[in-house]
Write a protein that holds these residues in place. Structure first.
Motif, PDB file in Angstrom:
ATOM      1  N   LEU A   5       1.072  -1.203  -0.142  1.00  0.00           N
ATOM      2  CA  LEU A   5       0.110  -0.150  -0.204  1.00  0.00           C
ATOM      3  C   LEU A   5       0.981   1.226   0.057  1.00  0.00           C
ATOM      4  N   PHE A   6       0.500   2.260  -0.858  1.00  0.00           N
ATOM      5  CA  PHE A   6       1.397   3.527  -0.594  1.00  0.00           C
ATOM      6  C   PHE A   6       0.415   4.770  -0.454  1.00  0.00           C
ATOM      7  N   PRO A   7      -0.017   4.755   1.001  1.00  0.00           N
ATOM      8  CA  PRO A   7      -0.827   5.792   1.184  1.00  0.00           C
ATOM      9  C   PRO A   7      -0.197   7.360   1.326  1.00  0.00           C
ATOM     10  N   ARG A   8      -0.974   8.128   0.978  1.00  0.00           N
ATOM     11  CA  ARG A   8      -0.431   9.588   1.081  1.00  0.00           C
ATOM     12  C   ARG A   8      -1.215  10.370   2.258  1.00  0.00           C
ATOM     13  N   ILE A   9       0.302  10.868   2.788  1.00  0.00           N
ATOM     14  CA  ILE A   9      -0.302  11.591   3.986  1.00  0.00           C
ATOM     15  C   ILE A   9       0.035  12.930   3.928  1.00  0.00           C
ATOM     16  N   GLU A  60      15.469  18.767  11.412  1.00  0.00           N
ATOM     17  CA  GLU A  60      16.146  17.376  11.795  1.00  0.00           C
ATOM     18  C   GLU A  60      16.914  17.378  10.465  1.00  0.00           C
ATOM     19  N   LYS A  61      16.912  17.944   9.392  1.00  0.00           N
ATOM     20  CA  LYS A  61      17.549  17.823   8.280  1.00  0.00           C
ATOM     21  C   LYS A  61      16.940  16.317   7.536  1.00  0.00           C
ATOM     22  N   THR A  62      15.693  16.287   7.672  1.00  0.00           N
ATOM     23  CA  THR A  62      15.019  15.094   7.374  1.00  0.00           C
ATOM     24  C   THR A  62      13.757  15.154   6.404  1.00  0.00           C
ATOM     25  N   ALA A  63      13.645  14.461   5.458  1.00  0.00           N
ATOM     26  CA  ALA A  63      12.504  14.466   4.668  1.00  0.00           C
ATOM     27  C   ALA A  63      11.148  14.277   5.540  1.00  0.00           C
ATOM     28  N   PRO A  64      10.164  15.133   5.117  1.00  0.00           N
ATOM     29  CA  PRO A  64       9.072  15.005   6.171  1.00  0.00           C
ATOM     30  C   PRO A  64       8.371  13.574   6.303  1.00  0.00           C
ATOM     31  N   ASP A  65       8.262  12.789   5.053  1.00  0.00           N
ATOM     32  CA  ASP A  65       7.763  11.502   4.984  1.00  0.00           C
ATOM     33  C   ASP A  65       8.809  10.612   5.967  1.00  0.00           C
ATOM     34  N   ALA A  66      10.032  10.793   5.842  1.00  0.00           N
ATOM     35  CA  ALA A  66      10.976   9.979   6.621  1.00  0.00           C
ATOM     36  C   ALA A  66      10.916  10.138   8.180  1.00  0.00           C
ATOM     37  N   PHE A  67      10.626  11.484   8.225  1.00  0.00           N
ATOM     38  CA  PHE A  67      10.436  11.911   9.722  1.00  0.00           C
ATOM     39  C   PHE A  67       9.060  11.420  10.373  1.00  0.00           C
ATOM     40  N   TYR A  68       8.222  11.111   9.558  1.00  0.00           N
ATOM     41  CA  TYR A  68       6.970  10.465   9.899  1.00  0.00           C
ATOM     42  C   TYR A  68       7.290   9.014  10.254  1.00  0.00           C
ATOM     43  N   CYS A  69       8.012   8.382   9.116  1.00  0.00           N
ATOM     44  CA  CYS A  69       8.246   6.932   9.364  1.00  0.00           C
ATOM     45  C   CYS A  69       9.141   6.556  10.584  1.00  0.00           C
ATOM     46  N   LYS A  70       9.927   7.589  10.643  1.00  0.00           N
ATOM     47  CA  LYS A  70      10.935   7.114  11.956  1.00  0.00           C
ATOM     48  C   LYS A  70      10.242   7.333  13.370  1.00  0.00           C
ATOM     49  N   ARG A  71       9.420   8.269  13.276  1.00  0.00           N
ATOM     50  CA  ARG A  71       8.563   8.305  14.328  1.00  0.00           C
ATOM     51  C   ARG A  71       7.581   7.273  14.522  1.00  0.00           C
ATOM     52  N   LEU A  72       6.794   6.698  13.532  1.00  0.00           N
ATOM     53  CA  LEU A  72       6.280   5.408  13.574  1.00  0.00           C
ATOM     54  C   LEU A  72       6.792   4.331  14.413  1.00  0.00           C
ATOM     55  N   LEU A  73       8.097   4.120  13.575  1.00  0.00           N
ATOM     56  CA  LEU A  73       9.051   2.915  14.003  1.00  0.00           C
ATOM     57  C   LEU A  73       9.353   3.039  15.475  1.00  0.00           C
ATOM     58  N   ASN A  74       9.689   4.186  15.979  1.00  0.00           N
ATOM     59  CA  ASN A  74       9.825   4.380  17.419  1.00  0.00           C
ATOM     60  C   ASN A  74       8.831   4.158  18.110  1.00  0.00           C
ATOM     61  N   ALA A  75       7.665   4.515  17.594  1.00  0.00           N
ATOM     62  CA  ALA A  75       6.465   4.498  18.632  1.00  0.00           C
ATOM     63  C   ALA A  75       5.910   3.108  18.567  1.00  0.00           C
ATOM     64  N   THR A  76       5.821   2.373  17.339  1.00  0.00           N
ATOM     65  CA  THR A  76       5.232   0.930  17.065  1.00  0.00           C
ATOM     66  C   THR A  76       5.985  -0.014  16.836  1.00  0.00           C
ATOM     67  N   GLY A  77       7.313   0.021  16.353  1.00  0.00           N
ATOM     68  CA  GLY A  77       8.221  -1.026  15.952  1.00  0.00           C
ATOM     69  C   GLY A  77       7.701  -1.671  14.475  1.00  0.00           C
ATOM     70  N   THR A  99       4.071  16.550  -1.958  1.00  0.00           N
ATOM     71  CA  THR A  99       3.031  15.292  -1.510  1.00  0.00           C
ATOM     72  C   THR A  99       4.029  14.349  -0.693  1.00  0.00           C
ATOM     73  N   TRP A 100       3.298  13.698   0.207  1.00  0.00           N
ATOM     74  CA  TRP A 100       4.201  12.780   1.278  1.00  0.00           C
ATOM     75  C   TRP A 100       3.567  11.153   1.243  1.00  0.00           C
ATOM     76  N   HIS A 101       4.203  10.257   1.057  1.00  0.00           N
ATOM     77  CA  HIS A 101       3.810   9.019   1.386  1.00  0.00           C
ATOM     78  C   HIS A 101       4.508   7.999   1.948  1.00  0.00           C
ATOM     79  N   PHE A 102       4.188   6.788   2.322  1.00  0.00           N
ATOM     80  CA  PHE A 102       5.139   5.879   2.603  1.00  0.00           C
ATOM     81  C   PHE A 102       4.585   4.454   1.900  1.00  0.00           C
ATOM     82  N   ARG A 103       5.513   3.367   1.865  1.00  0.00           N
ATOM     83  CA  ARG A 103       5.039   2.209   1.337  1.00  0.00           C
ATOM     84  C   ARG A 103       5.138   1.299   2.531  1.00  0.00           C
TER      85      ARG A 103
END
Lengths: 548, 548
Positions: A465-469, A482-499, A514-518
């Motif tokens: 799935l490739f949702p748009r956020i 943080e010198k990070t792409a906004p979607d990478a920022f979101y994904c790292k937060r997701l990882l640190n909060a949920t695994g 636009t921003w997405h994740f796979r």
């Protein structure tokens, strides 16, 4: 205390320094919008591994202590430096580190395990291999089993028959010998017959090149057609980063065309034409068009009319059609069917002399998901004999692909048939996996669409799935800080909060702004509810933190 | 009648046209003497396959009928065109065609079968795999066998134990999943322990990169260090053509240094220095030195003092030492032992911070000869963390090497030990293969030395003999008339008269004006007397025909 530790982990793991910027000659990335380019100040350095790769104990990282070593970032091939591969990039390395920490520090994180949704790797998440395939592989590996009476109690009769048939196709029954550079002829016969049965058009075993998964086949074709940055490849955006990586490594230019999210990731021929003309006006000779169907990371299945238009476009414009068809077995909606591009080319009357078409297939995908076996093939049609000779020579330099992978590639193109001993159990396994994948895709898609500011097209096929956020401005600013792409920022937060490990859209390319994740649909069904809960809770808290 | 048919076959098969000469930018071959260069009018076009590759039925070869196809020899990557790979080149294709003809035309040839001595592919010539290795592979492939009681009757207890151990090392026991990009950590631990036991110096599992055979590892290092033709690699002449091919494909320059045939293919440091300086004077930055020990195609085992000198040379000159050590188990003379270059580097006091060293190993060679499994590794030491990160990224783009090959690479570095159930039978298999190889090497070496005008150094290791043939002037002229290198002319005559396939020395490089061929020692022992007889008779008749 727990919160403190999480904070520490975040700080240590999420924070990072940008990779050294190198002076680069005109790059394919210059053709892309800033949000795709990793040279942009906004973008994330997608691979930054040094902190997570253990280096040998006596090696110090400072340049002083290693100044006598001959190889430096300044002296290596700049194409290697430029190449990016997000699906095994920074986020995955953070995840591996977290997984390591989890063993000794169970209470430090708000989750018990890391769930890898970054890569289409079904068996790593608990999917079992198809028994018939593994029986045949084991019998071919250790063929003296075929002489033992106990074997008949342990293996299905059709796996025994198939193993004999395959061994008879291998000169001297030598499964430990290098094969013909294109792969064992008898296995190519089987694959060609499978393609014929699928398409209703002839397939020639001499057109089949067996490869260690689809990746080396893609590299081989890129190496063939790309001589310099003046040679371009039309490539979908979003795309699977193997394409951008191999175009970069072989020194060509990626010419992007956009898939239209609003129409379910449709492909507009008018956009293809526009991009082609724009590239030509810049002095780029476009050599080939990459199409991924079913789509990766986007999960769409192309409409038949669309496929015909693409074939005609390639024919008219003199482009090699590179058709990534590795998800041909992964379809989840009743209104779509898989059709190969070769089938459309032939049905439009284009034969060997009319257009060049390469189809990539892999044992890593489908319902079998045998990623670790590294089997696959490409079917190469419409090349002159002298060019084919060059492709053959490239295959020869690496001698041959691994024989187990070759055998498996023949098996997936010729699985058990009605009446075979294994047939019933095989069908239960196959349909169980595919229907479960469809269910998981649907559940995750609905969950994503329920999140504030998230929209997700349906997964018609493939494994993603490739949702748009829609990220709040405050989140974008926090990412920039943080010198990070906004979607990478979101994904790292997701990882640190949920695994849960997903890959930022910036690793695949997306329309600027636009921003997405796979996210793969591959966690086993019993894990999906927890993933949905954790994702939902995380997203709410993220939005609460950053909502404008 | 039979003679007539042979004549026809010769005419049809041996005759060929030279490959189109393409305008090429300054080539690494310009550094080589004319006899090595395939652009020289004297040299054979080593790969000319079109006539032997069946093309799809409706494809005509004429340029008219394929003029609408987009890819031509003029448009493809010139590095691909330039690349040559003799061990699967023209002679092998003639042989495959002969083999095909033999099926229906048994009486047309003065031999019953084709004997492939062109490539180190032991199992293709009847060598059996080591049983323990195959037992473990079969159990890992189809791990539900481990739950069956019958399995204990079919498999050795140590293969069962080993399979459990390996499965426990694989996350989720998923042998069908992509692994870590460097390979499964537990298997790398086993390999590192094997290296430590061999060398007496520490080895770090994080330095191991598991690869699909050694070839992709060599490509990876070439891709890393070569940016343009201004980057050179010091490479032995004669060399295994993987090196020239990969240097060409990655756009660098091969800087040749000559092995001295008179001193048993010794390596003179003074020659290395001379070649290095000459290359530098031409503006080439030499990045690395390739050493193949035991030698391919030359079969020598380097003297210990020589290895130390090479290490010191690389250290002093700031070169990466690329050590091809794939024949480390193939030694046939009591006065030579295998020592790794890393062992010498460490014993000279050079650690991680002092020099860059890569050792290549493969499951294709040794006594196991598991070529078809495509397993291997490189041990990468002495690179800064930031460069290592780039190597890791390159490995990641192809995801991982095949898991069966990974498992096998761990097994060859950790075979059964005294006391293990398989140990005695394993030792019988291993020693039987190695002592038979030594015997075959000796017999063939003596037979070659008995031929008029032929001298052959002893095969101390590896799998090859590389005899020198003094060709009569008339034979050289006859070859020139056929636009073929004289040694290729000899090898084709040999093939057509005996069915024995060997590779001309011009495919490996040789001192200008000298002629050689490479012949493996791999036909099974019972075939050797016939090969010797046929070779001897052919050589006499060849010399009778062309003697000055």
């Amino acid at each position: 205390m727990r919160r403190f530790l999480i904070g520490q982990a975040r700080k240590g793991l999420v924070d990072h320094t940008t990779r050294r910027q190198h002076h680069q000659t005109r790059s394919f990335l210059s053709l892309l919008p800033p949000s795709f380019s990793t040279n942009s100040p906004r973008a994330a350095p997608l691979v930054s591994l040094s902190r997570f790769m253990s280096s040998t104990s006596d090696m110090a990282a400072s340049s002083d202590s290693t100044s006598s070593l001959p190889v430096t970032l300044d002296s290596i091939n700049p194409k290697v430096l430029k190449c990016e591969y997000a699906v095994r990039g920074e986020i995955v390395n953070i995840a591996q580190k977290l997984q390591e920490d989890l063993k000794s520090n169970k209470d430090a994180y708000p989750f018990d395990e890391i769930i890898y949704c970054n890569i289409g790797n079904p068996q790593s998440l608990g999917q079992l291999p198809i028994r018939f395939f593994r029986e045949v592989l084991a019998l071919c590996d250790h063929s003296s089993l075929l002489d033992e009476t106990e074997t008949h109690g342990l293996f299905s009769t059709d796996s025994i028959d198939r193993a004999w048939k395959i061994l008879d196709q291998i000169p001297g029954r030598a499964t430990g010998a290098y094969s013909h550079s294109q792969g064992i002829k008898g296995l190519r016969d089987t694959i060609a017959a499978g393609i014929e049965a699928r398409d209703g058009f002839p397939a020639d075993p001499n057109d089949i090149f067996l490869t260690d998964g689809a990746s080396p086949a893609v590299h081989m074709m890129m190496q063939l057609v790309l001589s310099s940055e003046k040679d371009g490849i039309l490539c979908p955006i979003p795309q699977y980063p193997l394409y951008s990586a191999s175009i970069t490594l072989h020194g060509g230019s990626l010419v992007p065309y956009y898939l239209d999210e609003a129409t379910g990731w449709g492909l507009e021929i008018s956009d293809l034409k526009k991009q082609l003309e724009e590239a030509r006006s810049k002095g780029i000779t476009v050599r080939a068009l990459v199409v991924i169907n079913p789509g990766n990371p986007t999960g769409q299945v192309l409409a038949e009319e669309n496929q015909r238009d693409i074939v005609n476009f390639c024919k008219q414009e003199g482009l090699v059609l590179l058709a990534d068809e590795v998800y041909q077995e992964n379809l989840y909606v009743p209104d779509k069917k898989f059709h190969s591009f070769k089938k459309f080319a032939r049905s439009l009357g284009y034969g060997e002399k009319d257009m060049s078409l390469v189809s990539f297939q892999s044992v890593s995908k489908g319902y079998y998901g045998e990623c670790g076996k590294r089997g696959g093939y490409m079917e190469v049609t419409g090349f002159t004999p002298d060019v084919r000779e060059q492709i053959y020579k490239m295959a020869s330099v690496n001698l041959c692909s691994n024989i187990s992978g070759q055998i498996l590639a023949s098996l997936v193109m010729s699985p058990p048939k009605p009446g075979d001993d294994s047939y019933d159990s095989y069908m239960v396994e196959r349909d169980g996996i595919l229907s479960s994948m469809a269910k998981r895709a649907k559940t995750l898609e609905e969950a994503l669409n329920n999140l504030e500011g998230v929209t997700c097209n349906r997964a018609e096929g493939a494994m993603y799935l490739f949702p748009r956020i829609s990220l709040p401005q405050k989140a974008i600013e926090a990412a920039e800080a943080e010198k990070t792409a906004p979607d990478a920022f979101y994904c790292k937060r997701l990882l640190n909060a949920t695994g849960v490990v997903v890959v930022p859209g910036s690793g695949f390319g997306q329309v600027p702004g636009t921003w997405h994740f796979r996210c793969t649909i591959l966690p086993q069904e019993d894990k999906i509810p927890a993933i949905v809960d954790r994702l939902t809770a995380f997203h709410k808290s993220f939005m609460d933190e950053f909502r404008d």
